[in-house]
Design an enzyme around this catalytic site. Structure first.
Site, PDB file in Angstrom:
ATOM      1  N   CYS A  95       0.867  -1.180   0.000  1.00  0.00           N
ATOM      2  CA  CYS A  95       0.000   0.000   0.000  1.00  0.00           C
ATOM      3  C   CYS A  95       0.903   1.229   0.000  1.00  0.00           C
ATOM      4  CB  CYS A  95      -0.970  -0.011   1.186  1.00  0.00           C
ATOM      5  SG  CYS A  95      -0.191   0.065   2.807  1.00  0.00           S
ATOM      6  N   ARG A  97      -3.231  -0.436   5.580  1.00  0.00           N
ATOM      7  CA  ARG A  97      -3.876  -1.522   4.824  1.00  0.00           C
ATOM      8  C   ARG A  97      -3.000  -2.748   4.595  1.00  0.00           C
ATOM      9  NH1 ARG A  97      -5.252   2.251  -0.018  1.00  0.00           N
ATOM     10  NH2 ARG A  97      -3.271   3.054   0.787  1.00  0.00           N
ATOM     11  N   ASP A 150      -8.285   4.177   1.492  1.00  0.00           N
ATOM     12  CA  ASP A 150      -7.253   4.324   2.519  1.00  0.00           C
ATOM     13  C   ASP A 150      -7.867   4.823   3.835  1.00  0.00           C
ATOM     14  OD1 ASP A 150      -5.008   4.742   4.010  1.00  0.00           O
ATOM     15  OD2 ASP A 150      -3.879   5.711   2.388  1.00  0.00           O
TER      16      ASP A 150
HETATM   17  P1  4NP Z   1      -1.624   2.960   4.167  1.00  0.00           P
HETATM   18  O1  4NP Z   1      -2.110   4.378   4.725  1.00  0.00           O
HETATM   19  O2  4NP Z   1      -1.142   3.192   2.742  1.00  0.00           O
HETATM   20  O3  4NP Z   1      -2.849   2.101   4.194  1.00  0.00           O
HETATM   21  O4  4NP Z   1      -0.524   2.484   5.095  1.00  0.00           O
HETATM   22  C1  4NP Z   1      -1.230   5.476   4.778  1.00  0.00           C
HETATM   23  C2  4NP Z   1      -0.522   5.745   5.920  1.00  0.00           C
HETATM   24  C3  4NP Z   1       0.350   6.835   5.984  1.00  0.00           C
HETATM   25  C4  4NP Z   1       0.482   7.642   4.875  1.00  0.00           C
HETATM   26  C5  4NP Z   1      -0.228   7.375   3.720  1.00  0.00           C
HETATM   27  C6  4NP Z   1      -1.089   6.275   3.670  1.00  0.00           C
HETATM   28  N1  4NP Z   1       1.351   8.779   4.912  1.00  0.00           N
HETATM   29  O5  4NP Z   1       1.559   9.396   3.870  1.00  0.00           O
HETATM   30  O6  4NP Z   1       1.906   9.087   5.955  1.00  0.00           O
END
Ligand code: 4NP
Length: 154
Positions: free
Chosen positions: A7, A13, A122
């Site tokens: 992800c 995720r 997300d």
């Molecule tokens: P993930 O969610 O892709 O599901 O882990 C996110 C967590 C942190 C960030 C972006 C997406 N971030 O840019 O910090």
């Protein structure tokens, strides 16, 4: 067989998918050896533990993700994994940017295993971690069906 979930950040995720699938494999009666991990396309939060609301959602479903920290997807991972499972289309685009092309068709969208071509929204932005859990679970059940079929076919 080695499976890598991917992800954007690897703190919501893809770690949820990693621990859900590991648990489903353990309970599935599958005989093969499966290794499951997860990684980020971005370098935004590398080294961070699973985001607390995601960890709490896993914990509410009986899963422990302590010790997992975010790592970034590397070009060499394409050769090391058999299946690279992305949460959304933008992850697929990023992966292709990193590896160039997908000649072995290893890169798949998680929900494609559930017969649904959609993205996993997300929860970092939607704040709905339970919905993310349910959708990820549905995709992981689809992966289990595929692995069972593969084992039967051998
Ligand atoms: P993930 O969610 O892709 O599901 O882990 C996110 C967590 C942190 C960030 C972006 C997406 N971030 O840019 O910090």
């Amino acid at each position: 067989m080695k499976i890598l979930f991917v992800c954007l950040g690897n703190i919501c995720r893809s770690p949820m998918a990693e621990f859900i699938l590991k648990d489903l494999i353990a309970k599935s009666g599958l005989k093969g050896h499966y290794s499951v991990s997860s990684a980020a396309t971005s370098d935004e939060v590398i080294g961070d533990p699973v985001y607390p609301p995601a960890a709490e959602t896993l914990s509410a479903h009986g899963l422990d993700c302590s010790g997992k920290t975010a790592v970034q997807f590397q070009r060499k991972d394409y050769g090391e994994y058999d299946l690279i499972v992305a949460m959304e289309r933008s992850n697929v685009r990023q992966l292709i940017k990193t590896v160039g092309s997908d000649p072995y068709e290893k890169i798949r969208l998680l929900l494609s295993f559930a017969g649904d071509p959609g993205d996993i929204a997300d929860p970092w932005y939607t704040r709905d971690f339970e919905k993310a859990y349910r959708e990820i679970y549905k995709g992981c059940e689809g992966i289990i069906r595929l692995l069972k079929k593969r084992e039967k076919g051998k």
